[in-house]
Motif scaffolding. Structure first.
Motif, PDB file in Angstrom:
ATOM      1  N   ARG A 118       0.834  -1.206   0.000  1.00 49.82           N
ATOM      2  CA  ARG A 118       0.000   0.000   0.000  1.00 49.82           C
ATOM      3  C   ARG A 118       0.865   1.250   0.000  1.00 49.82           C
ATOM      4  O   ARG A 118       0.514   2.252  -0.608  1.00 49.82           O
ATOM      5  N   SER A 119       2.000   1.180   0.702  1.00 49.10           N
ATOM      6  CA  SER A 119       2.926   2.304   0.778  1.00 49.10           C
ATOM      7  C   SER A 119       4.059   2.103  -0.213  1.00 49.10           C
ATOM      8  O   SER A 119       4.785   1.102  -0.151  1.00 49.10           O
ATOM      9  N   THR A 171      -6.652  -3.499  -3.867  1.00 53.45           N
ATOM     10  CA  THR A 171      -7.988  -3.335  -4.452  1.00 53.45           C
ATOM     11  C   THR A 171      -8.142  -2.062  -5.271  1.00 53.45           C
ATOM     12  O   THR A 171      -9.241  -1.769  -5.758  1.00 53.45           O
ATOM     13  N   ASP A 172      -7.068  -1.334  -5.448  1.00 51.71           N
ATOM     14  CA  ASP A 172      -7.100  -0.099  -6.238  1.00 51.71           C
ATOM     15  C   ASP A 172      -6.868  -0.466  -7.705  1.00 51.71           C
ATOM     16  O   ASP A 172      -5.743  -0.744  -8.120  1.00 51.71           O
ATOM     17  N   GLU A 173      -7.940  -0.454  -8.490  1.00 49.53           N
ATOM     18  CA  GLU A 173      -7.830  -0.935  -9.873  1.00 49.53           C
ATOM     19  C   GLU A 173      -6.861  -0.104 -10.700  1.00 49.53           C
ATOM     20  O   GLU A 173      -6.074  -0.653 -11.482  1.00 49.53           O
ATOM     21  N   ALA A 174      -6.878   1.209 -10.527  1.00 50.71           N
ATOM     22  CA  ALA A 174      -5.975   2.063 -11.295  1.00 50.71           C
ATOM     23  C   ALA A 174      -4.523   1.774 -10.928  1.00 50.71           C
ATOM     24  O   ALA A 174      -3.649   1.702 -11.804  1.00 50.71           O
ATOM     25  N   ALA A 175      -4.248   1.609  -9.631  1.00 48.44           N
ATOM     26  CA  ALA A 175      -2.882   1.323  -9.192  1.00 48.44           C
ATOM     27  C   ALA A 175      -2.443  -0.062  -9.648  1.00 48.44           C
ATOM     28  O   ALA A 175      -1.289  -0.263 -10.058  1.00 48.44           O
ATOM     29  N   ALA A 176      -3.357  -1.030  -9.595  1.00 46.77           N
ATOM     30  CA  ALA A 176      -3.027  -2.382 -10.048  1.00 46.77           C
ATOM     31  C   ALA A 176      -2.703  -2.387 -11.535  1.00 46.77           C
ATOM     32  O   ALA A 176      -1.726  -3.005 -11.980  1.00 46.77           O
ATOM     33  N   ARG A 177      -3.520  -1.682 -12.313  1.00 44.60           N
ATOM     34  CA  ARG A 177      -3.278  -1.612 -13.755  1.00 44.60           C
ATOM     35  C   ARG A 177      -1.933  -0.942 -14.041  1.00 44.60           C
ATOM     36  O   ARG A 177      -1.159  -1.407 -14.886  1.00 44.60           O
ATOM     37  N   ALA A 178      -1.647   0.140 -13.313  1.00 41.77           N
ATOM     38  CA  ALA A 178      -0.384   0.849 -13.506  1.00 41.77           C
ATOM     39  C   ALA A 178       0.803  -0.050 -13.176  1.00 41.77           C
ATOM     40  O   ALA A 178       1.829  -0.034 -13.868  1.00 41.77           O
ATOM     41  N   LEU A 221     -10.464 -11.780  -1.888  1.00 43.40           N
ATOM     42  CA  LEU A 221     -11.106 -12.494  -2.997  1.00 43.40           C
ATOM     43  C   LEU A 221     -11.172 -11.661  -4.275  1.00 43.40           C
ATOM     44  O   LEU A 221     -10.813 -12.149  -5.354  1.00 43.40           O
ATOM     45  N   TRP A 222     -11.635 -10.419  -4.171  1.00 40.10           N
ATOM     46  CA  TRP A 222     -11.731  -9.603  -5.377  1.00 40.10           C
ATOM     47  C   TRP A 222     -10.354  -9.249  -5.924  1.00 40.10           C
ATOM     48  O   TRP A 222     -10.146  -9.295  -7.152  1.00 40.10           O
ATOM     49  N   ALA A 223      -9.403  -8.898  -5.059  1.00 39.32           N
ATOM     50  CA  ALA A 223      -8.078  -8.505  -5.542  1.00 39.32           C
ATOM     51  C   ALA A 223      -7.423  -9.589  -6.392  1.00 39.32           C
ATOM     52  O   ALA A 223      -6.855  -9.280  -7.450  1.00 39.32           O
ATOM     53  N   PRO A 224      -7.457 -10.879  -6.007  1.00 38.13           N
ATOM     54  CA  PRO A 224      -6.900 -11.902  -6.897  1.00 38.13           C
ATOM     55  C   PRO A 224      -7.565 -11.944  -8.266  1.00 38.13           C
ATOM     56  O   PRO A 224      -6.899 -12.203  -9.280  1.00 38.13           O
ATOM     57  N   ILE A 225      -8.874 -11.697  -8.309  1.00 32.70           N
ATOM     58  CA  ILE A 225      -9.552 -11.647  -9.607  1.00 32.70           C
ATOM     59  C   ILE A 225      -9.050 -10.460 -10.419  1.00 32.70           C
ATOM     60  O   ILE A 225      -8.731 -10.569 -11.615  1.00 32.70           O
ATOM     61  N   LEU A 226      -8.967  -9.310  -9.770  1.00 39.49           N
ATOM     62  CA  LEU A 226      -8.522  -8.088 -10.436  1.00 39.49           C
ATOM     63  C   LEU A 226      -7.118  -8.235 -11.013  1.00 39.49           C
ATOM     64  O   LEU A 226      -6.896  -7.998 -12.212  1.00 39.49           O
ATOM     65  N   TRP A 227      -6.171  -8.621 -10.176  1.00 42.75           N
ATOM     66  CA  TRP A 227      -4.777  -8.706 -10.622  1.00 42.75           C
ATOM     67  C   TRP A 227      -4.580  -9.803 -11.660  1.00 42.75           C
ATOM     68  O   TRP A 227      -3.808  -9.638 -12.612  1.00 42.75           O
ATOM     69  N   THR A 228      -5.285 -10.912 -11.492  1.00 34.65           N
ATOM     70  CA  THR A 228      -5.169 -12.000 -12.478  1.00 34.65           C
ATOM     71  C   THR A 228      -5.700 -11.550 -13.829  1.00 34.65           C
ATOM     72  O   THR A 228      -5.080 -11.803 -14.876  1.00 34.65           O
ATOM     73  N   SER A 229      -6.840 -10.872 -13.841  1.00 29.93           N
ATOM     74  CA  SER A 229      -7.397 -10.421 -15.116  1.00 29.93           C
ATOM     75  C   SER A 229      -6.456  -9.446 -15.812  1.00 29.93           C
ATOM     76  O   SER A 229      -6.259  -9.517 -17.040  1.00 29.93           O
ATOM     77  N   LEU A 230      -5.832  -8.560 -15.051  1.00 28.20           N
ATOM     78  CA  LEU A 230      -4.897  -7.607 -15.639  1.00 28.20           C
ATOM     79  C   LEU A 230      -3.657  -8.309 -16.188  1.00 28.20           C
ATOM     80  O   LEU A 230      -3.179  -8.000 -17.278  1.00 28.20           O
ATOM     81  N   ALA A 231      -3.133  -9.264 -15.433  1.00 30.16           N
ATOM     82  CA  ALA A 231      -1.940  -9.988 -15.874  1.00 30.16           C
ATOM     83  C   ALA A 231      -2.212 -10.813 -17.119  1.00 30.16           C
ATOM     84  O   ALA A 231      -1.387 -10.889 -18.037  1.00 30.16           O
ATOM     85  N   VAL A 232      -3.384 -11.438 -17.166  1.00 31.00           N
ATOM     86  CA  VAL A 232      -3.741 -12.264 -18.324  1.00 31.00           C
ATOM     87  C   VAL A 232      -3.881 -11.396 -19.570  1.00 31.00           C
ATOM     88  O   VAL A 232      -3.374 -11.738 -20.648  1.00 31.00           O
TER      89      VAL A 232
END
Length: 265
Positions: free
Chosen positions: A53-54, A77-84, A128-139
């Motif tokens: 987070r930091s 869980t920050d979608e913009a940060a995960a995508r970046a 639960l949601w974060a693994p879905i988010l990061w996996t979808s972005l990585a894929v």
């Protein structure tokens, strides 16, 4: 015949267990299991990006490990940060072969019926949601076309029940099932597995091992001690690497035998 989307077809199988030339991303890795997993992946040859987070803490943790590890600030869980973070990893290193969804939280202590929606939502969002988010972005950014491996950090709590941590256990049980679902959906290009640690010496699990509890838990554990983050990091590196190239949809329990007896947590 090797499918064109499989990791083997990506042209970098290497020796069994080797991650030489691969790139890994580990969420929630400024300490504990995530940091140990990053070190294990690095030791097998991978270049690793770790998140926290930091941003300051992420960079400090990367400096602590040294060599082939970079810190990046991104809340799970920050979608913009995960995508970046995913885009930065691919742009900087040219690939993303391994994703470790390690970020986790447990703010919902006490009986399930006493929890409010905010604590329930926070637990489910991170676990639960974060693994879905990061996996979808990585894929979408790399793995879907080139192959890869995803490892989720579950818990033996996903196989059992216990007082005071019910919501956490429910989230991890769901993550174990999600691992199977994603493994089916993303095959053959991407393997998806999970680890289920027992009681490990981490800050998140302090309530389970601090003080006299460590002696009691160790005595009830067939292998005679609680776990160390490095025990779990080694399991992550195994599942991520080519030694596990015909394993997908599985959850590897790493608990010193804690689920075997009456001392199960």
């Amino acid at each position: 015949m090797t499918p064109t989307g499989s990791p083997e077809a990506a042209g970098n199988p290497g020796p069994a267990g080797s991650l030489e030339g691969k790139v890994a991303l580990v969420t929630g890795a400024s300490r504990g299991i995530g940091l140990a997993a990053a070190a294990a992946l690095r030791d097998q040859g991978a270049r690793v990006v770790i998140t926290s987070r930091s941003e300051e803490r992420a960079k400090e943790a990367a400096a602590e490990l040294g060599g082939a590890i970079e810190g990046f600030g991104a809340h799970a869980t920050d979608e913009a940060a995960a995508r970046a973070c995913v885009e930065h990893t691919v742009a900087t290193y040219g690939r993303l072969d391994v994703l470790v969804n390690n970020a986790g939280t447990n703010p919902a202590y006490g009986p399930v019926i006493d929890q409010d929606h905010a604590r329930f939502t926070k637990t489910m969002d991170v676990n639960l949601w974060a693994p879905i988010l990061w996996t979808s972005l990585a894929v979408r950014a790399w793995m879907g076309e080139h192959g890869g491996s995803v490892v989720n950090t579950a818990s033996i709590g996903g196989y059992s029940v216990a007082a005071d941590v019910g919501v956490y256990h429910v989230s991890k049980a769901a993550l174990i099932h999600l691992t199977k679902q994603l493994a089916l959906e993303l095959a053959p290009a991407v393997r998806v597995n999970a680890i289920a640690p027992g009681v490990v010496r981490t800050r998140l699990a302090e309530a389970l091992w601090q003080g006299e509890r460590e002696t009691k838990v160790a005595a009830a554990t067939p292998l005679g001690r609680i776990g160390e983050p490095e025990d779990i990091g080694a399991a992550v590196a195994f599942l991520a690497g080519d030694a596990a190239r015909w394993i997908t949809g599985e959850t590897l329990v790493v608990d010193g035998g804690q689920l075997l007896g009456p001392g199960a947590v």
